[in-house]
Design a protein around this motif. Structure first.
Motif, PDB file in Angstrom:
ATOM      1  N   VAL A  92       0.828  -1.205   0.000  1.00  0.00           N
ATOM      2  CA  VAL A  92       0.000   0.000   0.000  1.00  0.00           C
ATOM      3  C   VAL A  92       0.867   1.262   0.000  1.00  0.00           C
ATOM      4  CG1 VAL A  92      -1.652   1.324   1.402  1.00  0.00           C
ATOM      5  CG2 VAL A  92      -1.974  -1.118   1.091  1.00  0.00           C
ATOM      6  N   VAL A  93       1.997   1.224   0.687  1.00  0.00           N
ATOM      7  CA  VAL A  93       2.858   2.404   0.776  1.00  0.00           C
ATOM      8  C   VAL A  93       3.653   2.666  -0.498  1.00  0.00           C
ATOM      9  CG1 VAL A  93       3.053   2.332   3.296  1.00  0.00           C
ATOM     10  CG2 VAL A  93       4.725   1.101   1.884  1.00  0.00           C
ATOM     11  N   ASN A  94       3.659   1.721  -1.448  1.00  0.00           N
ATOM     12  CA  ASN A  94       4.430   1.881  -2.679  1.00  0.00           C
ATOM     13  C   ASN A  94       3.546   2.501  -3.767  1.00  0.00           C
ATOM     14  OD1 ASN A  94       6.166   1.733  -4.838  1.00  0.00           O
ATOM     15  ND2 ASN A  94       6.787  -0.376  -4.454  1.00  0.00           N
ATOM     16  N   GLN A  95       3.252   3.766  -3.610  1.00  0.00           N
ATOM     17  CA  GLN A  95       2.338   4.454  -4.528  1.00  0.00           C
ATOM     18  C   GLN A  95       2.942   4.628  -5.915  1.00  0.00           C
ATOM     19  OE1 GLN A  95       1.222   7.935  -2.299  1.00  0.00           O
ATOM     20  NE2 GLN A  95      -0.094   6.743  -0.950  1.00  0.00           N
ATOM     21  N   ARG A  96       4.240   4.738  -6.001  1.00  0.00           N
ATOM     22  CA  ARG A  96       4.881   4.871  -7.313  1.00  0.00           C
ATOM     23  C   ARG A  96       4.638   3.618  -8.156  1.00  0.00           C
ATOM     24  NH1 ARG A  96      11.320   5.938  -8.399  1.00  0.00           N
ATOM     25  NH2 ARG A  96      11.143   6.169 -10.653  1.00  0.00           N
ATOM     26  N   ALA A  97       4.804   2.446  -7.554  1.00  0.00           N
ATOM     27  CA  ALA A  97       4.561   1.196  -8.279  1.00  0.00           C
ATOM     28  C   ALA A  97       3.076   1.051  -8.618  1.00  0.00           C
ATOM     29  CB  ALA A  97       5.044  -0.002  -7.457  1.00  0.00           C
ATOM     30  N   GLN A  98       2.201   1.414  -7.685  1.00  0.00           N
ATOM     31  CA  GLN A  98       0.762   1.333  -7.955  1.00  0.00           C
ATOM     32  C   GLN A  98       0.399   2.165  -9.184  1.00  0.00           C
ATOM     33  OE1 GLN A  98      -1.724   2.165  -4.474  1.00  0.00           O
ATOM     34  NE2 GLN A  98       0.028   1.591  -3.217  1.00  0.00           N
ATOM     35  N   ALA A  99       0.945   3.366  -9.256  1.00  0.00           N
ATOM     36  CA  ALA A  99       0.654   4.248 -10.391  1.00  0.00           C
ATOM     37  C   ALA A  99       1.142   3.625 -11.696  1.00  0.00           C
ATOM     38  CB  ALA A  99       1.300   5.614 -10.170  1.00  0.00           C
ATOM     39  N   TYR A 101       1.534   0.375 -12.351  1.00  0.00           N
ATOM     40  CA  TYR A 101       0.675  -0.768 -12.683  1.00  0.00           C
ATOM     41  C   TYR A 101      -0.661  -0.307 -13.242  1.00  0.00           C
ATOM     42  CZ  TYR A 101       4.135  -3.177  -9.775  1.00  0.00           C
ATOM     43  OH  TYR A 101       5.300  -3.659  -9.234  1.00  0.00           O
ATOM     44  N   GLN A 102      -1.211   0.767 -12.679  1.00  0.00           N
ATOM     45  CA  GLN A 102      -2.478   1.302 -13.199  1.00  0.00           C
ATOM     46  C   GLN A 102      -2.306   1.840 -14.611  1.00  0.00           C
ATOM     47  OE1 GLN A 102      -3.500   4.077 -10.086  1.00  0.00           O
ATOM     48  NE2 GLN A 102      -4.501   2.499  -8.845  1.00  0.00           N
ATOM     49  N   ARG A 103      -1.208   2.552 -14.864  1.00  0.00           N
ATOM     50  CA  ARG A 103      -0.952   3.058 -16.221  1.00  0.00           C
ATOM     51  C   ARG A 103      -0.849   1.927 -17.232  1.00  0.00           C
ATOM     52  NH1 ARG A 103       2.794   6.380 -13.648  1.00  0.00           N
ATOM     53  NH2 ARG A 103       4.542   5.160 -14.440  1.00  0.00           N
ATOM     54  N   LEU A 104      -0.367   0.777 -16.768  1.00  0.00           N
ATOM     55  CA  LEU A 104      -0.192  -0.360 -17.670  1.00  0.00           C
ATOM     56  C   LEU A 104      -1.449  -1.233 -17.764  1.00  0.00           C
ATOM     57  CD1 LEU A 104       3.490  -1.280 -16.758  1.00  0.00           C
ATOM     58  CD2 LEU A 104       2.664  -0.123 -18.817  1.00  0.00           C
ATOM     59  N   GLY A 105      -2.536  -0.827 -17.092  1.00  0.00           N
ATOM     60  CA  GLY A 105      -3.814  -1.500 -17.261  1.00  0.00           C
ATOM     61  C   GLY A 105      -4.230  -2.465 -16.166  1.00  0.00           C
ATOM     62  N   LEU A 106      -3.525  -2.489 -15.050  1.00  0.00           N
ATOM     63  CA  LEU A 106      -3.943  -3.352 -13.945  1.00  0.00           C
ATOM     64  C   LEU A 106      -4.908  -2.596 -13.036  1.00  0.00           C
ATOM     65  CD1 LEU A 106      -0.890  -4.413 -14.750  1.00  0.00           C
ATOM     66  CD2 LEU A 106      -1.349  -5.888 -12.828  1.00  0.00           C
ATOM     67  N   HIS A 107      -5.782  -3.354 -12.384  1.00  0.00           N
ATOM     68  CA  HIS A 107      -6.809  -2.786 -11.525  1.00  0.00           C
ATOM     69  C   HIS A 107      -6.693  -3.393 -10.134  1.00  0.00           C
ATOM     70  CE1 HIS A 107      -8.784  -1.655 -15.294  1.00  0.00           C
ATOM     71  NE2 HIS A 107      -8.537  -2.897 -15.680  1.00  0.00           N
ATOM     72  N   GLU A 108      -7.065  -2.612  -9.123  1.00  0.00           N
ATOM     73  CA  GLU A 108      -7.110  -3.137  -7.761  1.00  0.00           C
ATOM     74  C   GLU A 108      -8.236  -4.153  -7.658  1.00  0.00           C
ATOM     75  OE1 GLU A 108      -7.949  -1.700  -3.192  1.00  0.00           O
ATOM     76  OE2 GLU A 108      -6.935  -0.284  -4.538  1.00  0.00           O
ATOM     77  N   VAL A 109      -7.913  -5.320  -7.115  1.00  0.00           N
ATOM     78  CA  VAL A 109      -8.905  -6.372  -6.923  1.00  0.00           C
ATOM     79  C   VAL A 109      -9.331  -6.423  -5.465  1.00  0.00           C
ATOM     80  CG1 VAL A 109      -9.330  -8.860  -7.082  1.00  0.00           C
ATOM     81  CG2 VAL A 109      -7.966  -7.706  -8.835  1.00  0.00           C
TER      82      VAL A 109
END
Length: 134
Positions: A92-99, A101-109
């Motif tokens: 959760v604290v790794n917001q850079r990686a989350q961003a 992954y979202q740009r590449l088309g992954l979604h939070e499940v």
């Protein structure tokens, strides 16, 4: 990853060494190289219904150069070719990686782990909440 580990659990060198000694198996890990130098590591699990990116770590000296994006795009392509989803967990604290992954088309499940410290992300579209269905 040390900054994220410190933010969640604090740092204990011996605990980290013990964890990695238990988790590391040479056959499951790949070394990422860039310009002839070791730039990080990658661990992928090919499961029945998905390709699971168990771990990707790019050394800070090599971050921001598109290495992680290129690897994940390759995994996305591979998963699509196999008719599978790409799935991963991110702290959760790794917001850079989350961003990324979202740009590449992954979604939070879902969120899981102790105090929901991990976010499961996937190329599989999120399922509608059955309680709020129209």
């Amino acid at each position: 990853m040390s900054a994220y580990i410190k933010a969640i659990w604090g740092w204990d060198e011996q605990i980290q060494r013990d964890f990695h000694a238990r988790a590391f198996t040479a056959d499951g890990w790949q070394i990422i190289t860039a310009d002839g130098t070791e730039a990080g590591m990658l661990h992928i699990e090919h499961r029945l219904t998905d390709v699971y990116l168990a771990r990707i770590e790019i050394h800070p000296d090599h971050q921001g150069r598109g290495i992680g994006s290129q690897l994940i795009r390759s995994l996305l392509h591979q998963a699509r070719q196999q008719g599978r989803d790409l799935t991963l967990d991110v702290l959760v604290v790794n917001q850079r990686a989350q961003a990324l992954y979202q740009r590449l088309g992954l979604h939070e499940v879902t969120r899981h782990g102790e105090n929901n410290i991990k976010i499961r992300m996937s190329t599989k579209p999120p399922q509608p909440d059955p309680i709020h269905r129209s």
